[in-house]
Design an enzyme around this catalytic site. Sequence first.
Site, PDB file in Angstrom:
ATOM      1  N   SER A 254       0.850  -1.194   0.000  1.00 29.72           N
ATOM      2  CA  SER A 254       0.000   0.000   0.000  1.00 29.72           C
ATOM      3  C   SER A 254       0.879   1.234   0.000  1.00 29.72           C
ATOM      4  CB  SER A 254      -0.900   0.003   1.237  1.00 29.72           C
ATOM      5  OG  SER A 254      -0.146   0.403   2.363  1.00 29.72           O
ATOM      6  N   LYS A 255       0.229   2.372  -0.030  1.00 25.86           N
ATOM      7  CA  LYS A 255       0.943   3.658  -0.087  1.00 25.86           C
ATOM      8  C   LYS A 255       1.956   3.800   1.046  1.00 25.86           C
ATOM      9  CE  LYS A 255      -2.336   6.617  -2.489  1.00 25.86           C
ATOM     10  NZ  LYS A 255      -3.697   6.125  -2.237  1.00 25.86           N
ATOM     11  N   ARG A 256       1.680   3.135   2.162  1.00 31.13           N
ATOM     12  CA  ARG A 256       2.594   3.238   3.297  1.00 31.13           C
ATOM     13  C   ARG A 256       3.998   2.750   2.926  1.00 31.13           C
ATOM     14  NH1 ARG A 256       1.870  -0.335   6.774  1.00 31.13           N
ATOM     15  NH2 ARG A 256       0.261  -1.444   5.650  1.00 31.13           N
TER      16      ARG A 256
END
Length: 498
Positions: A254-256
């Site tokens: 994910s973006k994390r």
Amino acid sequence: MEIRDRYAPSPTGLQHIGGVRTALFNYLFARSAGGKFILRLEDTDRARFDEQFVYNLYDTFAWLGIHWDEGPDIGGPAAPYVQSERFERYKKYAQDLVAQDRAYYCFCSAERLDKLREERETAHASTTGYDRHCRNIPPAEAADRAQAGEAHTIRLKISLGETTAFRDELLGDIKWNNDDVNPDPILLKSDGFPTYHLANVVDDHLMGISHVLRAQEWLSSTPLHVIMYHAFGWEHPVYCHLPMVMGQDGKKLSKRHGATSIDEFRRQGYLPEALINYVALLGASYEEGKDLYTLEALAARFSLEKLNKAPAIFDYKKLEWYNGQYIRMKSDAELAALALPYAVSRGLFGNTGAGETGVEPSPEQRSTFLAAMPLIKERVSFLPDVPEKLGYLFSEPPIPAAPEFIPKKGDLPRTIALLQMGRDLIAPMAASTDEAAEVLIKAKAEQAGVKLGDLMMPLRVAITGARVSPPLFGSIRILGASRCLDRVDRALGVLTTR
Ligand code: GLU
Ligand code: ZN
């Protein structure tokens, strides 16, 4: 059997690594099997649909160089390839199932269903989903009510007490108790729109899809889809649910973890070849001992047996390595063209002043830029690194503080002497090849009894503004003798007045 597979995105977001991996594997599988790869837009969720995501989809795959054989933009025998243009078909198939007692009208209001959900939540009930309230309304009565205009949905009538089995090419045999499948899910909504399940199954059938390769998150829908194929009396496609893509921490990518949308990778200066090569490895292994594959080479090697069951870990460092490799394979002209927009936007050729936007290069700057490619090609991982490393060729670098000039174990007077010695070499070196320049400076160092590195360091700092820089000889050649002499003289001026 003709192999036909598809990428069936819902245009509700930007194209990201997961979607591109699904598309790429479908592309490679179809190519490897002499089949057809199809693009279908699953735009039934009109609330989350946005036209910009369709443009983003086309743009992304054009950039990656992945082309489909049939799709909304190019047509094909199963057109249209956009679900919102196929609504009448879904309605008809849902009605067919009702006529065969495989589906039924549900007249429950949204309020009733909400209340049901709330009651179960407060009671912490283990059962979820619909309570099959309308399943036993006599079909004739239900038909009359629907005919009279009473709002209704159409629900699948899942036969209870049975099991549904299917084989997944990667995960093996999978069995589900029908009683555990989402109870009688909606196929057609009260506004006549199909749900994802109905449209997906009907289209895979009508489009002759032989293989469904999709992300593992869809695995839980598959028993339901198989039940639907049975209800329709159709053969279901071969299923293969692709391994998950995780970040280094083992959580879903994910973006994390970093960039995930292809747009973002593109802005950061990744090359499409690198992304394709790396993404093709997310959940599949090809040949041992080889890393670099073109799209064609991948297509020639791909097979479902090469998929891994274990989740794939997305490694940004590895992708960076690929990017560097593909940068090195570019010709100077190709690399200059690819890096130019980054150089402009970073103001390498100057800024407009007011708005501080970068300006296009003059013809002279353009040829300097091209000439500088061999200096950095081996040293960059991303396209924006190119202008970053070449600033000193386009504007005067600030003169660093004196300690920066001093070679290891040296002192200032000696450094000044070394720089003066180096200065004498500038004119001949500017007119030499790398090899000839090296011979010159080595001879000088030997003659003066100094280390080559000690002779080069102050010269490098004066000319490039830093102790670590692209190759010095090439830099001198590109800058030309007079600019280099100016820089060395400015540096000597600063060093001698301390
Ligand atoms: N529209 C679904 C998606 O967004 C398609 C899933 C499938 O491949 O069946 O991924
Ligand atoms: Zn109902």
